[in-house]
Scaffold this active site. Sequence first.
Site, PDB file in Angstrom:
ATOM      1  N   CYS A   1      48.489  10.719  19.120  1.00 32.32           N
ATOM      2  CA  CYS A   1      49.216  11.823  18.469  1.00 32.32           C
ATOM      3  C   CYS A   1      48.950  13.158  19.160  1.00 32.32           C
ATOM      4  O   CYS A   1      49.766  14.077  19.066  1.00 32.32           O
ATOM      5  CB  CYS A   1      48.844  11.899  16.991  1.00 32.32           C
ATOM      6  SG  CYS A   1      47.079  11.984  16.694  1.00 32.32           S
TER       7      CYS A   1
ATOM      8  N   GLN B   1      54.527  12.629  12.166  1.00 26.05           N
ATOM      9  CA  GLN B   1      54.018  12.021  13.410  1.00 26.05           C
ATOM     10  C   GLN B   1      54.544  10.592  13.561  1.00 26.05           C
ATOM     11  O   GLN B   1      54.911  10.142  14.651  1.00 26.05           O
ATOM     12  CB  GLN B   1      52.480  12.014  13.376  1.00 26.05           C
ATOM     13  CG  GLN B   1      51.824  11.373  14.589  1.00 26.05           C
ATOM     14  CD  GLN B   1      51.948  12.215  15.841  1.00 26.05           C
ATOM     15  OE1 GLN B   1      51.658  13.401  15.824  1.00 26.05           O
ATOM     16  NE2 GLN B   1      52.386  11.599  16.929  1.00 26.05           N
TER      17      GLN B   1
ATOM     18  N   HIS C   1      50.058  11.646   7.833  1.00 25.77           N
ATOM     19  CA  HIS C   1      50.740  12.459   8.848  1.00 25.77           C
ATOM     20  C   HIS C   1      52.134  11.859   9.084  1.00 25.77           C
ATOM     21  O   HIS C   1      52.424  11.309  10.152  1.00 25.77           O
ATOM     22  CB  HIS C   1      49.911  12.447  10.132  1.00 25.77           C
ATOM     23  CG  HIS C   1      50.251  13.547  11.095  1.00 25.77           C
ATOM     24  ND1 HIS C   1      51.199  14.512  10.823  1.00 25.77           N
ATOM     25  CD2 HIS C   1      49.770  13.823  12.339  1.00 25.77           C
ATOM     26  CE1 HIS C   1      51.277  15.339  11.857  1.00 25.77           C
ATOM     27  NE2 HIS C   1      50.422  14.942  12.791  1.00 25.77           N
TER      28      HIS C   1
ATOM     29  N   ARG D   1      58.309  14.599  18.552  1.00 28.09           N
ATOM     30  CA  ARG D   1      57.938  15.287  17.306  1.00 28.09           C
ATOM     31  C   ARG D   1      59.042  16.266  16.892  1.00 28.09           C
ATOM     32  O   ARG D   1      59.391  16.379  15.722  1.00 28.09           O
ATOM     33  CB  ARG D   1      56.628  16.073  17.484  1.00 28.09           C
ATOM     34  CG  ARG D   1      55.369  15.272  17.747  1.00 28.09           C
ATOM     35  CD  ARG D   1      55.013  14.349  16.631  1.00 28.09           C
ATOM     36  NE  ARG D   1      54.993  15.014  15.334  1.00 28.09           N
ATOM     37  CZ  ARG D   1      54.029  15.870  14.901  1.00 28.09           C
ATOM     38  NH1 ARG D   1      52.995  16.131  15.659  1.00 28.09           N
ATOM     39  NH2 ARG D   1      54.091  16.421  13.702  1.00 28.09           N
TER      40      ARG D   1
ATOM     41  N   ASP E   1      43.246   8.098  18.260  1.00 30.71           N
ATOM     42  CA  ASP E   1      43.262   9.492  17.788  1.00 30.71           C
ATOM     43  C   ASP E   1      41.842  10.030  17.979  1.00 30.71           C
ATOM     44  O   ASP E   1      40.917   9.245  18.263  1.00 30.71           O
ATOM     45  CB  ASP E   1      43.673   9.495  16.294  1.00 30.71           C
ATOM     46  CG  ASP E   1      43.815  10.896  15.687  1.00 30.71           C
ATOM     47  OD1 ASP E   1      43.801  11.892  16.450  1.00 30.71           O
ATOM     48  OD2 ASP E   1      43.922  10.993  14.449  1.00 30.71           O
TER      49      ASP E   1
ATOM     50  N   ARG F   1      50.719  22.162   6.150  1.00 29.74           N
ATOM     51  CA  ARG F   1      49.640  21.429   6.834  1.00 29.74           C
ATOM     52  C   ARG F   1      48.313  21.903   6.265  1.00 29.74           C
ATOM     53  O   ARG F   1      48.054  23.103   6.217  1.00 29.74           O
ATOM     54  CB  ARG F   1      49.641  21.669   8.341  1.00 29.74           C
ATOM     55  CG  ARG F   1      48.289  21.272   8.964  1.00 29.74           C
ATOM     56  CD  ARG F   1      48.254  21.260  10.455  1.00 29.74           C
ATOM     57  NE  ARG F   1      49.037  20.160  10.981  1.00 29.74           N
ATOM     58  CZ  ARG F   1      48.903  19.701  12.234  1.00 29.74           C
ATOM     59  NH1 ARG F   1      48.026  20.238  13.055  1.00 29.74           N
ATOM     60  NH2 ARG F   1      49.653  18.705  12.648  1.00 29.74           N
TER      61      ARG F   1
END
Length: 344
Positions: A279, A145, A142, A324, A238, A115
């Site tokens: 998310c 996700q 991402h 997730r 988001d 990440r």
Amino acid sequence: MIPNNVFNKEAFLGKSFLTLKDFSPEDIISLIDLAEDLRRRKKAGQRPTGCEGKNIALIFEKTSTRTRCSFEVAAADLGMHSTYLDPSASQMGKKESIKDTARVLGRMFDGIEYRGYGQEIVCELAKYAGVPVWNGLTNEYHPTQMLADVLTIRDNFGRIKGINLTYMGDARYNTGNSLMIVCSKLGMNFTCCAPKKYWPNPALITECEVFAKASGAKLKFTEDVMDGTAEANVVYTDVWVSMGEPDEVWAERIRDLEKYRVTIDVMKNASFDSIFLHCLPAFHDVETGIGRQIKAKFGLNEMEVTDQVFEAPFSKVFDEAENRMHTIKAVMYATLTGRVRVTV
Ligand code: CP
Ligand code: NVA
């Protein structure tokens, strides 16, 4: 004898998971099916075999709650050991190049999560590591996700194709870009509802139009909130300022994006069966340090989503967060074993 349909080695064995652009719709769906099965098995107390004794490295150059915990819990469930490297604890990028780091970690670990910042970093790791590298979020994408989001959508609607998903906010960043990719790959209609300067870059839109043509998805871009959210089955947003961006951009983002906050009026304008996804983490109240700073500076109690929407029964954000873990487990299981079905 293990039946043949347990494996899809060509698509997954030893492969990195960097962006969903690299995977066919069928392969993406097979990961979602696998995640659903792994979820069911976890709840039944079953442990899949195939990964026991493997080691994975988790490199986090940005902070995380869900992604880190998902990798760690999923690894433990699969009988693997994980090593966490935070930005201050590794030499990567400072005293050692990405290429050298990749070659060192590849000798010790069976898989590496990254990440951080530019997509080129995770691609460089994947190029030299010799083991699967999983993108746990870059500025641009991402992908893990997205698997959780699609699983949550399928849990709620029983289907994926033909679902209308509207994304409100800054659609030029990881989450907006990746939603446009996964929708266009899987035949979901993607609407970007944002001021024009926050739409994804034209080159990515062009790529997604090709995927959309094949899947039957429709892509739409609008600045009009009521037009953009009418008929949406899924309303998604988001944070307005992403990790790694300077604090100075808050004033501009608030000015530009306030109109695009997900409110109860937005949800009422959407389809009768609409759900809300995010998310996470989300600024829906002033229970956070940044939330309190924004309140003091700009007088806002909530940002991209109201507390009323966030806490409503149609908000599925905690199911999404749980998913997730199941979907990240599926990605590791498939790329480390080549299996898309579990045999216990
Ligand atoms: N959604 C997500 O990636 O959460 P974290 O930043 O907590 O990992
Ligand atoms: N766009 C957000 C996503 C967080 C999961 C960020 O990059 O901070």
